[in-house]
Design an enzyme around this catalytic site. Structure first.
Site, PDB file in Angstrom:
ATOM      1  N   GLY A   1       0.706  -1.040  -0.104  1.00  0.00           N
ATOM      2  CA  GLY A   1      -0.027   0.015  -0.175  1.00  0.00           C
ATOM      3  C   GLY A   1       0.902   1.339   0.049  1.00  0.00           C
TER       4      GLY A   1
ATOM      5  CB  SER B   1      -0.555  -7.459  -3.661  1.00  0.00           C
ATOM      6  OG  SER B   1      -1.196  -6.204  -3.727  1.00  0.00           O
TER       7      SER B   1
ATOM      8  CB  CYS C   1      -1.548  11.432   9.044  1.00  0.00           C
ATOM      9  SG  CYS C   1      -2.963  11.330   8.495  1.00  0.00           S
TER      10      CYS C   1
ATOM     11  CD  GLN D   1      -6.274  15.670   7.673  1.00  0.00           C
ATOM     12  OE1 GLN D   1      -7.018  16.270   8.459  1.00  0.00           O
ATOM     13  NE2 GLN D   1      -6.223  14.374   7.420  1.00  0.00           N
TER      14      GLN D   1
ATOM     15  CB  SER E   1      -0.826  10.858  -0.228  1.00  0.00           C
ATOM     16  OG  SER E   1      -0.319  11.641   0.804  1.00  0.00           O
ATOM     17  N   GLY E   2      -3.304  10.641   2.087  1.00  0.00           N
ATOM     18  CA  GLY E   2      -3.706  10.239   3.302  1.00  0.00           C
ATOM     19  C   GLY E   2      -4.818   9.418   3.197  1.00  0.00           C
TER      20      GLY E   2
ATOM     21  CE  LYS F   1     -10.116   8.271  12.224  1.00  0.00           C
ATOM     22  NZ  LYS F   1      -9.596   8.062  10.840  1.00  0.00           N
TER      23      LYS F   1
ATOM     24  NE  ARG G   1      -8.630  13.332   2.218  1.00  0.00           N
ATOM     25  CZ  ARG G   1      -7.890  12.749   3.086  1.00  0.00           C
ATOM     26  NH1 ARG G   1      -6.660  12.894   3.464  1.00  0.00           N
ATOM     27  NH2 ARG G   1      -8.622  11.742   3.872  1.00  0.00           N
TER      28      ARG G   1
ATOM     29  CG  HIS H   1      -2.043  15.716   6.379  1.00  0.00           C
ATOM     30  ND1 HIS H   1      -2.361  15.270   5.080  1.00  0.00           N
ATOM     31  CD2 HIS H   1      -2.208  14.709   7.095  1.00  0.00           C
ATOM     32  CE1 HIS H   1      -2.847  14.188   5.099  1.00  0.00           C
ATOM     33  NE2 HIS H   1      -2.955  13.771   6.081  1.00  0.00           N
TER      34      HIS H   1
END
Ligand code: NAP
Length: 336
Positions: free
Chosen positions: A14, A42, A131, A158, A161-162, A210, A232, A239
């Site tokens: 990933g 994978s 993150c 953000q 890619s997060g 979070k 986002r 970020h």
């Protein structure tokens, strides 16, 4: 001290897993054996790591029977919920990147620059924070120690890619004819989406919740006033965060900036006369947290605003997890 360790990388294919492989290649850790796991999708694919070819293996219930010292999991919450306890029961310490264990009272939530002492309290699972929280608490910890934080207001910007590979695809391919969005509910191109993770009953998103809860746990301030709006933005990686902080105590701004300059893992980039401030494109590829635009908030007695940028895949996930493994190796912390 044990000389050589064996490490499992779960979710090795990933976005986070790939960067974790790169960082592990860069570092010279006393790890003699690596095993790379993915889902059945994978499994069987080939990875070249430190000049050697490896076959990615499917993660299964008996995968940890062969004995591992450490495992880094970056494979989502469901996978972690199922497989981390199995790994821990076989004597492997798991450092987990998902949100599955972060608020569990028996699981340390660790950012090494902030609370590395928590590592030794682990019972087989250590959680890597979200993150956006990791990059915030690195500068906040030293300020809390010195001036006592009264309240925090987070506003985040953000990167896609997060949201993993699907998020990156939505930005990179969203303009192509017949492209169907894979991750976001609306096009991320030309939009800022005030919506990261699911909405909760109280109107906040889970990402916002979070940030609030994890900040309190990491700073060991269960009653700290914290609020957040997480957004986002159409940026590939790193970020950015606007952080407003109110302190209990008065401060001298130059002294506060010096405190940040001397903080472990922080790089201050703050020279507005020359247009110097942290940028996502400059933070990408680094493990430090970049802080700038540090200025007094004149609307309260003792407050500041600052702009905080970090590579969400490195410091926000892979390198924070690897730093935790490094600390364990240094202290020879193990279950076996
Ligand atoms: P991703 O790009 O979608 O990759 C997911 C990885 O997990 C892939 O290697 C996938 O393998 C593997 N996987 C999925 N199901 C599995 C299973 N049942 N058993 C074993 N492996 C399985 O996601 P990501 O962005 O790397 O995120 C991974 C985790 O890190 C998530 O929990 C995420 O919340 C967390 N995280 C991400 C970031 C970030 O900035 N991206 C930051 C902090 C934390 P296949 O190739 O076989 O599908």
């Amino acid at each position: 001290m044990k000389k050589e360790y064996k490490l499992a990388l779960v979710g090795a294919t990933g976005v986070v897993g790939r960067v974790a492989r790169k960082i592990l290649e860069e570092k010279d850790l006393p790890i003699s054996e690596y095993v790379f796991f993915s889902s059945y999708k994978s499994a069987g694919s080939k990875i070249t790591f430190k000049g050697k070819e490896y076959t990615v293996r499917e993660l299964r219930e008996d995968s940890f029977d062969e004995g591992f010292d450490y495992a880094i999991f970056s494979a989502g919450g469901d996978t972690s919920k199922k497989f981390s306890p199995i790994a821990a029961s076989k004597g492997c310490i798991v450092v987990d990147n998902s949100s599955a264990w972060r608020m569990d009272k028996d699981v340390p939530l660790v950012v090494p620059e902030v609370n590395s002492d928590e590592i030794k309290k682990n019972k087989g699972i250590i959680a890597n924070p979200n993150c956006s929280t990791i990059q915030a608490v690195v500068p906040l910890k030293v300020l809390d120690d010195k001036y006592g934080i009264k309240r925090i207001v987070y506003s985040t910007y953000q990167a896609v890619s997060g949201a993993g590979i699907k998020g990156i695809n939505d930005l990179e391919h969203g303009n192509e004819d017949d492209y169907e969005l894979q991750k976001f509910p609306y096009p991320i191109i030309n939009n800022c989406l005030p919506h990261i993770d699911v909405f909760l009953e109280n109107g906040y998103t889970k990402e916002e919740e979070k940030m609030i809860n994890e900040t309190r746990k990491i700073l060991n301030r269960p009653d700290l006033k914290v609020t957040a709006t997480t957004v986002r933005v159409p940026v590939i990686n790193s970020h950015s965060e606007s952080i407003n902080v109110e302190f209990e105590n008065s401060f001298d701004l130059a002294d506060l900036v010096d405190t940040l300059k001397n903080a472990k893992g922080v790089i201050v980039q703050d020279d507005v006369k020359n247009n110097v401030y942290p940028l996502a494109t400059n933070a990408t590829g680094y493990d430090e947290v970049f802080v700038g635009r540090i200025r007094r908030d004149y609307s309260v007695d003792n407050g500041i605003n600052m702009w905080v940028v970090a590579d969400n895949i490195r410091k926000g996930a892979a390198s924070n997890a690897i730093q935790i493994v490094e600390e364990m190796i240094k202290e020879d912390i193990g279950l076996q």
